[in-house]
Design a protein around this motif. Structure first.
Motif, mmCIF file in Angstrom:
data_model
loop_
_atom_site.group_PDB
_atom_site.id
_atom_site.type_symbol
_atom_site.label_atom_id
_atom_site.label_comp_id
_atom_site.label_asym_id
_atom_site.label_seq_id
_atom_site.Cartn_x
_atom_site.Cartn_y
_atom_site.Cartn_z
ATOM 1 N N PHE A 1 0.840 -1.199 0.000
ATOM 2 C CA PHE A 1 0.000 0.000 0.000
ATOM 3 C C PHE A 1 0.881 1.258 0.000
ATOM 4 O O PHE A 1 0.685 2.166 -0.799
ATOM 5 C CB PHE A 1 -0.931 -0.007 1.216
ATOM 6 C CG PHE A 1 -1.941 1.103 1.223
ATOM 7 C CD1 PHE A 1 -3.222 0.912 0.714
ATOM 8 C CD2 PHE A 1 -1.606 2.361 1.736
ATOM 9 C CE1 PHE A 1 -4.151 1.942 0.710
ATOM 10 C CE2 PHE A 1 -2.529 3.394 1.727
ATOM 11 C CZ PHE A 1 -3.806 3.184 1.217
ATOM 12 N N TYR B 1 1.094 4.188 -2.711
ATOM 13 C CA TYR B 1 0.607 5.515 -2.343
ATOM 14 C C TYR B 1 1.687 6.575 -2.546
ATOM 15 O O TYR B 1 1.425 7.664 -3.040
ATOM 16 C CB TYR B 1 0.143 5.505 -0.884
ATOM 17 C CG TYR B 1 -0.663 6.720 -0.505
ATOM 18 C CD1 TYR B 1 -1.998 6.834 -0.886
ATOM 19 C CD2 TYR B 1 -0.083 7.761 0.219
ATOM 20 C CE1 TYR B 1 -2.740 7.946 -0.563
ATOM 21 C CE2 TYR B 1 -0.830 8.889 0.543
ATOM 22 C CZ TYR B 1 -2.156 8.976 0.152
ATOM 23 O OH TYR B 1 -2.893 10.085 0.469
ATOM 24 N N LEU C 1 0.871 6.543 -7.475
ATOM 25 C CA LEU C 1 -0.439 7.148 -7.738
ATOM 26 C C LEU C 1 -0.395 7.934 -9.046
ATOM 27 O O LEU C 1 0.413 8.848 -9.173
ATOM 28 C CB LEU C 1 -0.820 8.106 -6.605
ATOM 29 C CG LEU C 1 -1.626 7.572 -5.439
ATOM 30 C CD1 LEU C 1 -2.033 8.730 -4.530
ATOM 31 C CD2 LEU C 1 -2.859 6.825 -5.902
ATOM 32 N N MET D 1 -6.426 -0.194 -4.313
ATOM 33 C CA MET D 1 -5.739 0.118 -3.057
ATOM 34 C C MET D 1 -6.278 -0.735 -1.901
ATOM 35 O O MET D 1 -5.534 -1.079 -0.986
ATOM 36 C CB MET D 1 -5.825 1.619 -2.774
ATOM 37 C CG MET D 1 -4.998 2.402 -3.805
ATOM 38 S SD MET D 1 -5.165 4.181 -3.694
ATOM 39 C CE MET D 1 -4.111 4.534 -2.276
#
Ligand code: ADP
Ligand code: MG
Length: 703
Positions: A262, A266, A270, A313
């Protein structure tokens, strides 16, 4: 008599009802007990207080009440055409009454010279009127019969078989009255006194009486309000109870960590800044997944609001906790597109993603299944193929279902069986569901809403054009293509005939080609009868810009993402439902360019179709569109709810009765908070009812 026992009494106990009639009632009305009968509600009421004169009759009247004298009763004709005839007269004229059946009974029970009220449909023969099989009521000594003190007569749902067997409203009404007479006092109240007081509700027995035999409009309204409240209140209670049970007993797989997958994504991968709504939803999901109980979440987001990245996500959270994740889509094109965009977004991150559909080769399939069972494959994306029983996971932690309305509840629960403990489930839908429906049909799910579109999107401009205006908008489309844009032409699905549909599409293709000739323009075509591989190849050519124009049926309806496409032409748009139009329109407006939607139709439109097209032209708001859709079609018709049997509401209307629904919901919530297991004495009757037959019928869904 014991209250519950009274309502459970079989209808065969009623006086004057033959076994055949009992059978008819059971079969056609699904009424077996006194309780069922009381719940067989009228769907409208006829005002019989108005008494007509014979001089006022005309053939368009559906049913009138007359007051007059019966005379000249005689049998006419013979054999099969034998009938009983009588004259009926008032001060303004006379008509003929005719009976073809039950001649003996009628002739014994009417008297020449007697004064009667009759009710029936007038039919004209030459200059004379006649009424066949009128309802009759004797007027004794000039006094109106008792039934006239209840001028509002209940009209019940009738099937053809009931009509054929001469079952009429009066007969049903008669049975209901008998039940009420036998035991109105044996009809138990189950709403707690506090609730009755708070909402000023009449008792259940009183409500049944006034809904079937209303003394006046005011009482009728009060009765209906009470019964609707009861219906909605019970529904909400069941939902709350179900959720309570779920929360306490279904253990979820705890996802305590946010880890490398994750965080890496992130921080470094992204592709854009998340919208506030996307962030908020991710926080909600994170909270659920960390809670130790199983997540059941409905994620609603209008077309193009960016649900895919939220799904990705969330799946990464599963991976961070040594679990696998699955994403299921309703069509191969969609599954493929998810696979592609997810691989794209993950880039060179070390994640094993696989695509499994009906057209996956046997060899590839075997490799995937092995990888899944061994735990090597981390994210599996696919279609219904994921549901097959040989698809086994090592440790499935999260299932995401895209475009839920295409899947049934049964399919949803099948996926749950694939993990033990039960995996977390997130259902994503782009068909906005009005609040009231969401609270009922999906009441067992938690809700998240992405209520904002990514920045920089320009609202799609929608117009309605008639066929004869084609030259104008085709020219406009040429200019758009000249700017480098791409265009969809969508033709309606012809459900009755796939052959006709194909022809329609081919004609459409020819029509489009005549405006956009080869080689200057390249036109692709997709339809439901093509092989998945062919379809994908065509879509791919469009995506890459090799073709500028895509001619299609509604197979492109959901989820397809080609941001450079800026014009959506929907041909014969009046033949599409609102939510479908909205979905189709959502295929454009995905980039930063101004997009357009052109709805075409022939000149003549029904009022309903006109309203649909006007709605499309006036708003882009999916929730507003869903609201109008529900209003036009009724909630029972919304996709995904029809088969579920969930909205088996007898009296309430989820749109019109929204305020009442909110009251019922609040009250149910308060009650569950104060007494979650309904153990207080004042809730005993309620508890019993929730587990009774009547209680179970409304709520038929399995966890
Ligand atoms: P839907 O909710 O209809 O499934 P998608 O997930 O397909 O929408 O997203 C629609 C488009 O918007 C995609 O091209 C996606 O990359 C883009 N998108 C999603 N979220 C954002 C965002 N926060 N900012 C900019 N573009 C976004
Ligand atoms: Mg989508």
């Amino acid at each position: 008599m014991d209250a519950a026992v009274f309502l459970d009494t079989p209808i065969s106990r009623l006086q004057g009802i033959s076994p055949e009639r009992v059978q008819l009632i059971q079969k056609e009305m699904e009424v077996f007990t006194y309780g069922d009968l009381l719940q067989y509600f009228p769907f409208r009421y006829e005002d019989r207080s108005r008494i007509y004169t014979i001089s006022e009759l005309h053939e368009s009247q559906a049913g009138v009440t007359l007051r007059g004298i019966i005379s000249d009763i005689r049998v006419a004709g013979g054999g099969r055409s034998q009938r009983l005839v009588a004259r009926f007269s008032d001060s303004s004229g006379d008509i003929e009454l005719v009976w073809f059946q039950g001649i003996n009974w009628i002739s014994k029970n009417i008297s020449a010279g007697g004064e009667y009220l009759i009710f029936g449909k007038p039919q004209q023969f030459g200059r004379k009127f006649s009424i066949s099989h009128p309802e009759l009521e004797k007027i004794q000594d000039g006094k109106m019969p008792a039934s006239r003190q209840h001028p509002l007569m209940a009209v019940y749902p009738m099937t053809e078989a009931m009509r054929r067997r001469r079952m009429d409203h009066k007969a049903i009404s008669g049975m209901v009255k008998q039940v009420l007479q036998l035991g109105e006092r044996s009809i138990p109240e189950f709403l707690p006194p506090a609730v009755m007081q708070q909402h000023r509700l009449m008792s259940r027995a009183e409500a049944y009486r006034h809904v079937h035999v209303p003394s006046d409009l005011l009482k009728l309204e009060e009765a209906r309000r009470r019964l609707k409240f009861e219906e909605l209140f019970l529904l909400q209670l069941r939902i709350f109870r179900l959720r309570g049970v779920q929360q306490r007993s279904v253990q979820g797989i705890p996802f305590p960590h946010i880890g490398a997958f994750f965080n890496d994504f992130y921080a470094h991968r992204l592709p854009f800044r998340l919208t506030e709504a996307q962030k908020q939803v991710l926080r909600e999901i994170r909270k659920d997944l960390g809670s130790g109980r199983q997540m059941n979440r409905l994620l609603q987001g209008d077309v193009g609001s960016g649900k895919t990245i939220v799904a990705l996500m969330s799946m990464l959270m599963a991976l961070d906790n040594d679990c696998q994740a699955a994403l299921m889509a309703p069509t191969e094109i969609l599954a493929y597109q998810h696979y592609e965009s997810i691989c794209d977004m993950l880039g060179d991150m070390n994640v094993e993603v696989r695509l499994l559909t009906g057209s996956t080769t046997k060899k590839a399939r075997e490799e995937i299944l092995e990888g899944l069972a061994g735990g090597r494959v981390q994210i599996l994306i696919g279609t219904h193929a994921l549901l097959e029983s040989d698809v086994r996971f090592h440790r499935l932690g999260l299932v995401v279902i895209d475009e839920q309305h295409r899947f049934g509840v049964a399919q949803r629960s099948k996926l749950w069986e694939k993990g033990n403990p039960v995996p977390h489930v997130m259902v994503m839908t782009a068909t906005p569901i009005p609040r009231t429906l969401a609270m009922t049909a999906y009441g067992d799910l938690d809700h998240s809403v992405i209520n904002e579109l990514p920045q920089g999107r320009k609202p799609i401009r929608t117009v309605h054009r008639y066929d004869h205006e084609r030259a104008g908008f085709m020219q406009f489309i040429k200019e758009e293509i000249a700017k480098g844009r791409q265009v969809y032409f969508v033709f309606p699905l012809i459900e009755e005939s796939p052959k006709l549909e194909l022809k329609n599409l081919m004609d459409g293709h020819d029509m489009v080609s005549s405006w956009f000739p080869i080689p200057q323009y390249q036109i692709g075509i997709v339809h439901g009868r093509m092989k998945a591989a062919e379809k994908d190849a065509e879509m791919m050519r469009f995506k890459k810009g090799i073709t500028q124009i895509m001619v299609a049926t509604t197979v492109i309806e959901v989820g397809v993402n080609v941001p450079n496409a800026s014009v959506m032409v929907i041909e014969d748009a009046d033949r599409f439902g609102l939510s479908q139009l909205h979905q189709l329109r959502g295929r454009v407006g995905r980039g930063s360019e101004q997009s357009y939607c052109i709805l075409t139709s022939k000149a003549e439109l029904s009022a309903n179709a006109r309203r649909r097209l006007q709605t499309m032209c006036s708003t882009n708001d999916g929730f507003e569109i869903a609201r109008v859709d529900m209003e036009l079609r009724g909630p029972g018709d919304l996709e995904g709810t029809r088969q579920s049997g969930l909205l088996d509401l007898k009296l309430s209307d989820l749109i019109k009765d929204e305020p009442l629904l909110m009251q019922a919901r609040d009250t149910a919530a308060q009650l569950m908070q104060a007494d979650p297991d309904l153990q207080k004495p004042e809730h005993a009757a309620l508890l019993q009812l929730l587990f009774s037959r009547q209680g179970r019928t409304v709520w038929s869904r399995v966890l």
